[in-house]
Design an enzyme around this catalytic site. Structure first.
Site: not given
Ligand code: CMP
Length: 139
Positions: A11, A51, A114, A117, A128
């Site tokens: 990320k 998302y 975070n 993913h 995905e």
């Protein structure tokens, strides 16, 4: 039988801090093979599409803004029992709850930021991976 592929994104928080190399090293040392990989900058529309499953959640707007705020590294990874094995490697969604030595414990700063993913099922790993990569980009 559990599948052999999972999908990941490093990320914007982790990419901007130059953690990409260290994270990929940990992934490779854990026995994952990189099937496909690229660095890109998601538009807000594309991040929102990725998302979409979280559309009704209160954090959706924040998540989309963050995921389109900088570069990400997307990859398809291969290993036996890939989804479960990778989720173990990255640790709990909230780094405060992640086990010592996991990628999120080492590199993440908060629940929203975070670091990485990982797909939560074989079905989502396929969806995905297909979102980012064509057949010609997989090896
Ligand atoms: P990820 O595994 O990419 O899947 C959805 C993401 O939403 C998750 O990681 C978190 O980064 C983010 N997320 C989940 N819960 C919250 C929350 N309460 N506030 C902000 N972001 C969240």
């Amino acid at each position: 039988m559990a599948g052999t592929l999972t999908f990941t994104m490093i990320k914007p928080d982790a990419v901007s801090k130059n953690y990409t190399g260290a994270i990929l090293q940990q992934i490779c040392e854990a026995g994952f093979r990189i099937v496909a990989m690229k660095q890109l900058h998601l538009s807000a529309a594309k991040a929102g599409e990725f998302y979409a499953v979280h559309k009704e959640r209160p954090f959706y707007g924040e998540l989309v803004e963050f995921m389109s705020s900088g570069h990400i590294v997307a990859a398809i990874l291969e290993k036996e029992n890939a989804v479960e094995s990778f989720r173990k490697l990255i640790g709990a969604t909230n780094p405060a709850n992640a086990e010592e030595g996991t990628i999120r414990k080492r590199f993440a700063e908060s629940l929203g930021k975070n670091a990485i993913h990982g797909s939560d099922s074989d079905e989502n790993a396929a969806i995905e991976g297909n979102f980012f990569f064509s057949g010609l980009e997989r090896f």
